[in-house]
Design a protein around this motif. Sequence first.
Motif, PDB file in Angstrom:
ATOM      1  N   SER A 192       0.851  -1.190   0.000  1.00 29.18           N
ATOM      2  CA  SER A 192       0.000   0.000   0.000  1.00 29.18           C
ATOM      3  C   SER A 192       0.886   1.239   0.000  1.00 29.18           C
ATOM      4  O   SER A 192       2.029   1.194  -0.454  1.00 29.18           O
ATOM      5  CB  SER A 192      -0.963  -0.014   1.193  1.00 29.18           C
ATOM      6  N   THR A 193       0.379   2.336   0.535  1.00 35.23           N
ATOM      7  CA  THR A 193       1.045   3.636   0.415  1.00 35.23           C
ATOM      8  C   THR A 193       2.492   3.614   0.874  1.00 35.23           C
ATOM      9  O   THR A 193       3.368   4.203   0.235  1.00 35.23           O
ATOM     10  CB  THR A 193       0.269   4.685   1.229  1.00 35.23           C
ATOM     11  N   HIS A 194       2.765   2.938   1.990  1.00 35.75           N
ATOM     12  CA  HIS A 194       4.096   3.009   2.587  1.00 35.75           C
ATOM     13  C   HIS A 194       5.037   1.897   2.120  1.00 35.75           C
ATOM     14  O   HIS A 194       6.170   1.814   2.601  1.00 35.75           O
ATOM     15  CB  HIS A 194       3.979   2.941   4.103  1.00 35.75           C
ATOM     16  N   SER A 195       4.601   1.068   1.216  1.00 36.96           N
ATOM     17  CA  SER A 195       5.384  -0.120   0.857  1.00 36.96           C
ATOM     18  C   SER A 195       6.514   0.201  -0.112  1.00 36.96           C
ATOM     19  O   SER A 195       6.390   1.059  -0.983  1.00 36.96           O
ATOM     20  CB  SER A 195       4.474  -1.179   0.230  1.00 36.96           C
ATOM     21  N   ASP A 196       7.623  -0.531   0.062  1.00 34.73           N
ATOM     22  CA  ASP A 196       8.749  -0.478  -0.856  1.00 34.73           C
ATOM     23  C   ASP A 196       8.811  -1.772  -1.665  1.00 34.73           C
ATOM     24  O   ASP A 196       8.099  -2.740  -1.372  1.00 34.73           O
ATOM     25  CB  ASP A 196      10.066  -0.295  -0.096  1.00 34.73           C
ATOM     26  N   ILE A 197       9.690  -1.774  -2.663  1.00 38.03           N
ATOM     27  CA  ILE A 197       9.914  -2.955  -3.497  1.00 38.03           C
ATOM     28  C   ILE A 197      11.096  -3.734  -2.932  1.00 38.03           C
ATOM     29  O   ILE A 197      12.164  -3.164  -2.684  1.00 38.03           O
ATOM     30  CB  ILE A 197      10.194  -2.537  -4.950  1.00 38.03           C
ATOM     31  N   HIS A 198      10.910  -5.028  -2.740  1.00 35.03           N
ATOM     32  CA  HIS A 198      11.970  -5.884  -2.216  1.00 35.03           C
ATOM     33  C   HIS A 198      12.297  -6.963  -3.247  1.00 35.03           C
ATOM     34  O   HIS A 198      11.423  -7.735  -3.650  1.00 35.03           O
ATOM     35  CB  HIS A 198      11.534  -6.531  -0.897  1.00 35.03           C
ATOM     36  N   LEU A 199      13.561  -6.986  -3.654  1.00 35.94           N
ATOM     37  CA  LEU A 199      14.023  -7.968  -4.635  1.00 35.94           C
ATOM     38  C   LEU A 199      15.168  -8.784  -4.047  1.00 35.94           C
ATOM     39  O   LEU A 199      15.962  -8.285  -3.255  1.00 35.94           O
ATOM     40  CB  LEU A 199      14.516  -7.285  -5.908  1.00 35.94           C
ATOM     41  N   GLN A 200      15.226 -10.037  -4.455  1.00 37.88           N
ATOM     42  CA  GLN A 200      16.389 -10.877  -4.201  1.00 37.88           C
ATOM     43  C   GLN A 200      17.191 -10.980  -5.491  1.00 37.88           C
ATOM     44  O   GLN A 200      16.620 -11.224  -6.552  1.00 37.88           O
ATOM     45  CB  GLN A 200      15.969 -12.283  -3.759  1.00 37.88           C
ATOM     46  N   LEU A 201      18.503 -10.788  -5.391  1.00 39.10           N
ATOM     47  CA  LEU A 201      19.393 -10.965  -6.533  1.00 39.10           C
ATOM     48  C   LEU A 201      20.372 -12.087  -6.222  1.00 39.10           C
ATOM     49  O   LEU A 201      20.727 -12.316  -5.065  1.00 39.10           O
ATOM     50  CB  LEU A 201      20.173  -9.686  -6.835  1.00 39.10           C
ATOM     51  N   PHE A 202      20.835 -12.779  -7.279  1.00 32.40           N
ATOM     52  CA  PHE A 202      21.732 -13.913  -7.085  1.00 32.40           C
ATOM     53  C   PHE A 202      22.982 -13.741  -7.940  1.00 32.40           C
ATOM     54  O   PHE A 202      22.907 -13.623  -9.170  1.00 32.40           O
ATOM     55  CB  PHE A 202      21.006 -15.221  -7.420  1.00 32.40           C
ATOM     56  N   THR A 203      24.114 -13.693  -7.271  1.00 30.27           N
ATOM     57  CA  THR A 203      25.398 -13.475  -7.932  1.00 30.27           C
ATOM     58  C   THR A 203      26.500 -13.961  -7.006  1.00 30.27           C
ATOM     59  O   THR A 203      26.304 -14.051  -5.788  1.00 30.27           O
ATOM     60  CB  THR A 203      25.604 -11.982  -8.264  1.00 30.27           C
ATOM     61  N   ASP A 204      27.638 -14.254  -7.574  1.00 27.81           N
ATOM     62  CA  ASP A 204      28.767 -14.697  -6.752  1.00 27.81           C
ATOM     63  C   ASP A 204      29.514 -13.530  -6.123  1.00 27.81           C
ATOM     64  O   ASP A 204      30.358 -13.729  -5.244  1.00 27.81           O
ATOM     65  CB  ASP A 204      29.735 -15.537  -7.592  1.00 27.81           C
ATOM     66  N   SER A 205      29.213 -12.306  -6.540  1.00 29.28           N
ATOM     67  CA  SER A 205      29.908 -11.144  -5.998  1.00 29.28           C
ATOM     68  C   SER A 205      28.948  -9.968  -5.887  1.00 29.28           C
ATOM     69  O   SER A 205      28.426  -9.478  -6.896  1.00 29.28           O
ATOM     70  CB  SER A 205      31.093 -10.750  -6.882  1.00 29.28           C
ATOM     71  N   ALA A 206      28.707  -9.501  -4.660  1.00 31.51           N
ATOM     72  CA  ALA A 206      27.850  -8.336  -4.460  1.00 31.51           C
ATOM     73  C   ALA A 206      28.439  -7.103  -5.132  1.00 31.51           C
ATOM     74  O   ALA A 206      27.699  -6.195  -5.542  1.00 31.51           O
ATOM     75  CB  ALA A 206      27.654  -8.085  -2.967  1.00 31.51           C
ATOM     76  N   LYS A 207      29.770  -7.074  -5.256  1.00 27.29           N
ATOM     77  CA  LYS A 207      30.412  -5.928  -5.902  1.00 27.29           C
ATOM     78  C   LYS A 207      29.947  -5.759  -7.339  1.00 27.29           C
ATOM     79  O   LYS A 207      29.872  -4.638  -7.857  1.00 27.29           O
ATOM     80  CB  LYS A 207      31.935  -6.097  -5.871  1.00 27.29           C
ATOM     81  N   ASP A 208      29.623  -6.871  -8.006  1.00 26.31           N
ATOM     82  CA  ASP A 208      29.136  -6.780  -9.385  1.00 26.31           C
ATOM     83  C   ASP A 208      27.837  -5.984  -9.444  1.00 26.31           C
ATOM     84  O   ASP A 208      27.615  -5.205 -10.374  1.00 26.31           O
ATOM     85  CB  ASP A 208      28.921  -8.178  -9.964  1.00 26.31           C
ATOM     86  N   VAL A 209      26.963  -6.203  -8.458  1.00 23.71           N
ATOM     87  CA  VAL A 209      25.705  -5.452  -8.423  1.00 23.71           C
ATOM     88  C   VAL A 209      25.977  -3.983  -8.124  1.00 23.71           C
ATOM     89  O   VAL A 209      25.383  -3.094  -8.744  1.00 23.71           O
ATOM     90  CB  VAL A 209      24.751  -6.038  -7.366  1.00 23.71           C
ATOM     91  N   GLU A 210      26.873  -3.717  -7.189  1.00 24.82           N
ATOM     92  CA  GLU A 210      27.196  -2.338  -6.844  1.00 24.82           C
ATOM     93  C   GLU A 210      27.742  -1.583  -8.062  1.00 24.82           C
ATOM     94  O   GLU A 210      27.336  -0.448  -8.340  1.00 24.82           O
ATOM     95  CB  GLU A 210      28.212  -2.312  -5.705  1.00 24.82           C
ATOM     96  N   ILE A 211      28.654  -2.206  -8.781  1.00 26.23           N
ATOM     97  CA  ILE A 211      29.226  -1.572  -9.976  1.00 26.23           C
ATOM     98  C   ILE A 211      28.145  -1.349 -11.030  1.00 26.23           C
ATOM     99  O   ILE A 211      28.091  -0.297 -11.684  1.00 26.23           O
ATOM    100  CB  ILE A 211      30.374  -2.431 -10.541  1.00 26.23           C
ATOM    101  N   PHE A 212      27.270  -2.329 -11.201  1.00 20.68           N
ATOM    102  CA  PHE A 212      26.178  -2.208 -12.171  1.00 20.68           C
ATOM    103  C   PHE A 212      25.298  -0.998 -11.831  1.00 20.68           C
ATOM    104  O   PHE A 212      24.955  -0.200 -12.722  1.00 20.68           O
ATOM    105  CB  PHE A 212      25.338  -3.486 -12.167  1.00 20.68           C
ATOM    106  N   LEU A 213      24.924  -0.851 -10.566  1.00 19.63           N
ATOM    107  CA  LEU A 213      24.075   0.269 -10.164  1.00 19.63           C
ATOM    108  C   LEU A 213      24.784   1.603 -10.381  1.00 19.63           C
ATOM    109  O   LEU A 213      24.176   2.564 -10.870  1.00 19.63           O
ATOM    110  CB  LEU A 213      23.665   0.116  -8.701  1.00 19.63           C
TER     111      LEU A 213
END
Length: 204
Positions: free
Chosen positions: A110-131
Amino acid sequence: MPRTTPEAQQLARQEIAARAARLIAEDGLDYAGAKRKAVREVLGSSKVQGELMPDNEEIAEEVRIYQQLFQADTQPARLAALRRTALALMRLLKPFQPYLTGAVLNGTASTHSDIHLQLFTDSAKDVEIFLLNQGIDFDAQEVAAERGRVEVLSFMWPTDRRGRIQPEGAHLSIHTHESARAGAAERADVAALERLIDESEQPS
């Protein structure tokens, strides 16, 4: 808390669940915070017995009931908008096997809700660099999870609402490929979310 009958315990459990649901739907509290506040409202400072504490599934059902009674004119459109936004974000994050979880998936957002996703990768740094390459500034923190601790990246994701930019909160929890096979939480990939959106938009 003095010893009570099973019937009284069940009534107290239901009241705690209903009050927690109202706090979630109206004030945007998370489930843990809503439970704690609801317990104080119902039982005061009394020690809570295990059988009195509703689980998250019970509270989610009470949230649905509350929304049907008091938010029927706004909640469905808000949920649909969040799901479409989540889908766009998941398509962007396709290299990391995104899955949708939480209230946007189970239909209680509802109004106060955020989006929550799970991502799967061998390195969290890859996601950080992508963002960062996408121009997305984020906050990173480690949180407790079912299997140890995971990194969560949080940011505001701009969305176009009829020509007006409205940011939505997004939280990406980073998991290993091995945990993808072991995970038991309710979740939906891009194809499942597309089906869910199509089904919800079908005339009743």
